[in-house]
Design an enzyme around this catalytic site. Structure first.
Site: not given
Ligand code: PLP
Length: 397
Positions: A71-72, A163, A216-217, A253, A344
């Site tokens: 996601g990041t 989140n 995905a996680h 890849t 975080c």
């Molecule tokens: N965006 C939101 C709203 C999230 O809750 C998170 C993960 O905590 C992320 C982005 C980041 O995702 P990733 O852990 O796959 O980098």
């Protein structure tokens, strides 16, 4: 009883089906999906199949998908990629020194995940005009304020679901309001939908959103895979340079086995969403009753439980005169895993930026506890969690 994980917004356990898919793919795969030999073609077929399934489950086109490392990266690609693309197409400023160009602008909110927030701060340091819109007590921004702030911006980024406190935002209404005010000049819209997937209904095409990030996680697939959906060929430049994978927008890849497992988990999460929401709402109500009984002064942070625009699985509370981090340790020792804000933020001593943006003081913000349920959470776990909460919260701080 086994440990109780009520920190699913941080990560949710691998689904059995996704694990089986992952292990099967790791055993079966013996080629790079870009290679033309049989092993390569088998990997390509698995990747294409996953792409088709994910696009189908999200109601978008296969060509709209850009797989990333999480996601990041998807959030960073959306922000940097869009502003770089806008800069590349922008005209020189009227009274600027020769060769200088106006940098493309961004509007976002104060409660975004740090993957968006820190990217936005970096873009501001690089000279892009960036505006941060505040939020109300529910944690949602005022959409009119976002629209007004978007004058002249290239991109608006507002998360679909928060989140930490679990509020959701109607991204379709935001896109429509931007179009109504700015017409063809309307900025593109990105939404971080990492927490929304599988918890609330998502209609990316119906909302008209241009870019959406996923991880995905958060849906029971392995860590290390993410996705940026890019609809309608929204202009984007890559952040990485290399081979031509993912339409050269994200070279490298592809992690085929993990993407395959992501497809399996995502399909399940989307298919089970309504049933999960009903169960999660009941679990969250029970948890809140347990917290209230143990700490009569406890308050819900963000949207109330009867607010229709909220994640069903997230309970964020303020517990007066409690140190959230000490409490998390006590709960952990008693077998209950929660969080003092986002994963975080809870790793640092700083209070959560989301809780501060909701108008709480720094001391109050340290008294935040977040509990979030997941696809595997069952009734007996919630009953046991309530017992642990009443035992432990009674003794807080
Ligand atoms: N965006 C939101 C709203 C999230 O809750 C998170 C993960 O905590 C992320 C982005 C980041 O995702 P990733 O852990 O796959 O980098």
């Amino acid at each position: 009883m086994a440990r109780i994980h009520l920190d699913h917004n941080a990560t949710t356990p691998l689904r059995a089906e996704a694990r089986e898919a992952l292990l099967g793919a790791l055993d079966a795969l013996a080629g790079n999906p870009s290679s033309v030999h049989a092993g390569g073609r088998a990997a390509r077929a698995m990747l294409d199949d996953a792409r088709e399934r994910i696009a189908g489950a999200l109601g978008v086109l296969e060509d709209d998908l850009i797989f990333t490392s999480g996601g990041t990266e998807a959030d960073n690609l959306a922000l940097f990629g869009t502003l770089r693309a806008a800069d590349a197409g922008s005209a020189p400023r009227a009274n600027a020194p020769a060769g200088a160009v106006a940098r493309a602008g961004l509007v976002t909110t104060l409660v975004e995940h740090s993957a968006v927030l820190e990217a936005a701060h970096q873009l501001a340091r690089e000279g892009h005009p960036v505006r941060f819109v505040g939020v109300g007590p529910s944690g949602r921004p005022d959409l009119d304020e976002v629209v007004r702030a978007a004058e002249g911006a290239a991109l608006v980024s507002v998360m679909a679901a928060n989140n930490e406190v679990g509020c959701t935002t109607d991204i379709g209404a935001l896109v429509a309001a931007l179009r109504e005010r700015y017409g063809a000049r309307a900025p593109r819209v990105h939404t971080d939908a990492v927490q929304a997937l599988g918890k609330v209904p998502l209609d990316l095409a119906g909302a008209g959103v241009h870019l959406a990030s996923f991880s995905a996680h958060k849906v029971g697939a392995p860590v290390g895979v993410g996705l940026l959906v890019r609809r309608d060929r929204a202009p984007l430049q890559p952040m990485l340079f290399g081979g031509g994978q993912e339409a050269a927008l994200r070279p490298g890849t592809e992690n085929v086995a993990a993407v395959h497992a992501f497809a399996v988990a995502l399909e399940l999460a989307v298919a089970e969403q309504a049933e999960f929401a009903t169960r999660a709402r009941r679990h969250v109500e029970n948890l809140w009753m347990g917290v209230q009984n143990a700490v009569p002064g406890a308050r819900i942070l963000g949207p109330t439980l009867d607010d229709p625009e909220r994640l069903p699985n997230t309970l964020s509370v303020l517990l007066p005169e409690t140190d959230g981090r000490t409490l998390i340790t006590r709960l952990d020792l008693a077998g209950l895993e929660g969080s003092a804000g986002s994963a975080c933020a809870s790793g640092s001593l700083e209070p959560s930026h989301v809780v501060l943006a909701l108008g709480q003081g720094r001391a109050e913000a340290r008294a935040a506890l977040r509990l979030s349920t997941g696809h595997a959470t069952h009734d007996a776990e919630i009953t046991h969690a309530v017992e642990i909460l009443s035992r432990t919260l009674g003794k807080a701080p």
